[in-house]
Design a protein around this motif. Structure first.
Motif, short mmCIF file in Angstrom:
data_model
loop_
_atom_site.label_atom_id
_atom_site.label_comp_id
_atom_site.label_asym_id
_atom_site.label_seq_id
_atom_site.Cartn_x
_atom_site.Cartn_y
_atom_site.Cartn_z
N SER A 242 6.79 75.49 46.73
CA SER A 242 5.86 76.07 47.71
C SER A 242 5.42 75.00 48.71
O SER A 242 5.45 73.80 48.43
N ASP A 243 4.99 75.45 49.88
CA ASP A 243 4.53 74.52 50.91
C ASP A 243 3.32 73.72 50.43
O ASP A 243 3.20 72.53 50.71
N ARG A 244 2.42 74.39 49.72
CA ARG A 244 1.21 73.71 49.24
C ARG A 244 1.56 72.58 48.28
O ARG A 244 1.04 71.46 48.39
N THR A 245 2.45 72.86 47.33
CA THR A 245 2.85 71.83 46.36
C THR A 245 3.61 70.72 47.05
O THR A 245 3.43 69.53 46.74
N ASN A 246 4.47 71.07 47.99
CA ASN A 246 5.22 70.07 48.74
C ASN A 246 4.28 69.11 49.46
O ASN A 246 4.45 67.88 49.41
N ARG A 247 3.25 69.66 50.12
CA ARG A 247 2.28 68.83 50.84
C ARG A 247 1.50 67.94 49.89
O ARG A 247 1.26 66.76 50.17
N ALA A 248 1.10 68.50 48.74
CA ALA A 248 0.29 67.72 47.79
C ALA A 248 1.08 66.54 47.23
O ALA A 248 0.54 65.44 47.05
N ILE A 249 2.36 66.75 46.96
CA ILE A 249 3.20 65.65 46.45
C ILE A 249 3.31 64.55 47.49
O ILE A 249 3.14 63.36 47.20
N LEU A 250 3.59 64.92 48.74
CA LEU A 250 3.76 63.93 49.80
C LEU A 250 2.45 63.18 50.06
O LEU A 250 2.47 61.96 50.30
N THR A 251 1.33 63.87 49.98
CA THR A 251 0.04 63.21 50.16
C THR A 251 -0.23 62.25 49.00
O THR A 251 -0.70 61.13 49.21
N GLY A 252 0.07 62.69 47.80
CA GLY A 252 -0.15 61.84 46.63
C GLY A 252 0.73 60.61 46.62
O GLY A 252 0.39 59.62 45.95
N MET A 253 1.85 60.64 47.35
CA MET A 253 2.79 59.51 47.35
C MET A 253 2.74 58.71 48.65
O MET A 253 3.69 57.99 48.97
N LYS A 254 1.66 58.82 49.38
CA LYS A 254 1.50 58.00 50.58
C LYS A 254 1.51 56.52 50.19
O LYS A 254 0.92 56.13 49.17
N LEU A 255 2.18 55.69 50.98
CA LEU A 255 2.23 54.26 50.68
C LEU A 255 0.87 53.60 50.81
O LEU A 255 0.51 52.72 50.03
N ASP A 256 0.08 54.04 51.78
CA ASP A 256 -1.26 53.50 51.97
C ASP A 256 -2.22 54.23 51.02
O ASP A 256 -2.41 55.44 51.14
N PRO A 257 -2.82 53.52 50.06
CA PRO A 257 -3.73 54.18 49.11
C PRO A 257 -4.85 54.95 49.78
O PRO A 257 -5.31 55.97 49.25
N LYS A 258 -5.29 54.50 50.95
CA LYS A 258 -6.40 55.16 51.64
C LYS A 258 -6.00 56.55 52.15
O LYS A 258 -6.87 57.38 52.42
N GLU A 259 -4.70 56.79 52.30
CA GLU A 259 -4.24 58.07 52.81
C GLU A 259 -3.99 59.09 51.69
O GLU A 259 -3.72 60.25 51.97
N ARG A 260 -4.05 58.63 50.45
CA ARG A 260 -3.92 59.56 49.32
C ARG A 260 -5.26 60.19 49.00
O ARG A 260 -6.31 59.76 49.50
N SER A 261 -5.24 61.20 48.15
CA SER A 261 -6.49 61.71 47.59
C SER A 261 -7.16 60.57 46.85
O SER A 261 -6.50 59.76 46.21
N GLN A 262 -8.48 60.49 46.94
CA GLN A 262 -9.20 59.36 46.35
C GLN A 262 -9.68 59.63 44.94
O GLN A 262 -10.19 58.74 44.27
N SER A 263 -9.53 60.84 44.47
CA SER A 263 -9.87 61.15 43.07
C SER A 263 -8.84 62.15 42.55
O SER A 263 -8.25 62.92 43.32
N MET A 264 -8.64 62.13 41.25
CA MET A 264 -7.70 63.06 40.64
C MET A 264 -8.16 64.50 40.82
O MET A 264 -7.35 65.40 41.03
N ARG A 265 -9.47 64.72 40.77
CA ARG A 265 -10.01 66.06 40.97
C ARG A 265 -9.63 66.58 42.35
O ARG A 265 -9.23 67.74 42.51
N GLU A 266 -9.75 65.74 43.35
CA GLU A 266 -9.42 66.12 44.72
C GLU A 266 -7.94 66.49 44.83
O GLU A 266 -7.58 67.48 45.48
N TRP A 267 -7.08 65.70 44.18
CA TRP A 267 -5.65 65.96 44.27
C TRP A 267 -5.27 67.24 43.53
O TRP A 267 -4.48 68.05 44.02
N LEU A 268 -5.86 67.47 42.36
CA LEU A 268 -5.59 68.71 41.63
C LEU A 268 -6.06 69.92 42.43
O LEU A 268 -5.41 70.97 42.45
N ASP A 269 -7.19 69.78 43.10
CA ASP A 269 -7.69 70.87 43.95
C ASP A 269 -6.69 71.21 45.05
O ASP A 269 -6.50 72.37 45.41
N SER A 270 -6.03 70.18 45.59
CA SER A 270 -5.06 70.42 46.66
C SER A 270 -3.85 71.19 46.15
O SER A 270 -3.13 71.81 46.94
#
Length: 344
Positions: A242-270
């Motif tokens: 799905s598009d949502r899961t695709n986006r969440a994976i790419l966000t979670g794997m950003k090279l710059d840590p500041k561009e990723r979700s900053q908490s696991m809760r936030e990433w799971l919500d995405s």
């Protein structure tokens, strides 16, 4: 020294069955206790300890003990359970539950359905929230460190083998690539200068979801950063993602840590996983209804009909003599006797 089958620890409390694995930093043994329960004991590699100065050895042992004690606080059904460490001779030992199952790295089906993959990611993500609340980072999340076991007839994911070695490595060498997991380790774990945080485990868990949905190990962060290698989107490998899961994976794997979700809760919500045991939402076409939806609709009509009849009867009651045989609803009801009242 390395222990062999039959060796007894803690005055006979644990008996060595066999060695399960050996790394640069530690050795893992399968043992049985006095109740014949299978457990795992981890200890630091004696060969490594002998290669260190006395100061380095003492510091490494202290860090191992401190980290082990902290891990005992991480109580969650999807985290391997850890008991208080003990010292056998000159060696600190960590006792853990033995998870009898297969790892996600050895899964039979290489590409999982999105719903199944998200269920396991949800379980491990919730477990990591507990780890992070205890101010710890796992540092080594990948399919080989996630085991599947059966509970109540259903497979569930369990997180094992915390990457303690990554935390120790900086006191010994600047080369941390020996203890990294290709494709799952975030860039900050390759260097000392970048701080780690919850976002480090998010990268690894996102990479784990990537491989579960595509059957492909993502290109390593080091190659992406140094060689400018491209991370192929999960959807390019599997168009069912799905598009949502695709986006969440790419966000979670950003090279710059500041561009990723900053908490696991936030990433799971995405990912649409907003509470433990929740499942990804499924869109049901408007022209179809499940059996339970039909039942709810039927009983809703029945209840509404009964309510309408009740209202009609209440309106005509004053005109029908039989209704005067019953007490008025405005009269106070008798108080219950003490014998008829029970505390709950």
């Amino acid at each position: 020294m390395a222990w062999v089958k039959g060796d007894r620890l803690q005055g006979g409390k644990y008996t060595i069955e066999r060695e399960l694995g050996r790394g640069r930093f530690g050795i893992t043994y399968l043992v049985r206790n006095n109740n014949s329960d299978r457990l795992v004991i981890k200890t630091l590699n004696d060969d490594l300890l002998k290669s260190l100065t006395q100061q380095e050895r003492e510091r490494l042992e202290t860090m191992f003990w401190q980290e082990a004690v902290k891990l005992t606080l991480c109580k969650h059904k999807h985290i391997v359970q850890v008991a208080q460490p003990f010292k056998e001779g000159e060696h600190w030992c960590l006792v853990m539950e033995y998870v009898d199952g297969v790892s996600l790295a050895d899964r039979r089906q290489q590409i999982l359905s999105e719903q199944e993959a998200l269920r396991y990611i949800q379980q491990i993500g919730e477990a990591l929230i507990v780890v992070h609340e205890n101010r710890l980072i796992h540092r080594d999340v990948h399919p080989g460190n996630i085991f599947l076991r059966v509970r109540d007839g259903q497979p569930e994911a369990v997180l094992i083998d915390f990457g303690l070695a990554l935390d120790f490595d900086h006191i010994l060498t600047t080369n941390r690539t020996k203890e990294t997991s290709e494709g799952f380790t975030p860039p900050e774990l390759y260097a000392q200068s970048i701080p780690t945080g919850a976002y480090s485990d998010i990268y690894s868990l996102a990479a784990t979801l990537y491989v579960l949905l595509t059957g492909k190990t993502p290109v390593s962060a080091l190659k992406r950063k140094i060689d400018n290698a491209r991370l192929v989107e999960p959807k390019d490998w599997n168009n069912q993602v799905s598009d949502r899961t695709n986006r969440a994976i790419l966000t979670g794997m950003k090279l710059d840590p500041k561009e990723r979700s900053q908490s696991m809760r936030e990433w799971l919500d995405s990912l649409g996983l907003t509470a433990e045991n929740s499942q990804p939402s499924v869109i049901v076409p408007s022209n179809t209804k499940s059996n339970w939806e039909r039942k709810i609709q039927f009983w809703g009509v029945v209840i509404a009909t009964i309510a309408a009849i009740g209202t009609l009867l209440a309106g005509i009651a004053p005109w029908i003599p039989i209704f005067h045989l019953f007490p008025s609803s405005n009269q106070p009801s008798p108080s219950p006797s003490p014998s008829s009242t029970k505390s709950l």
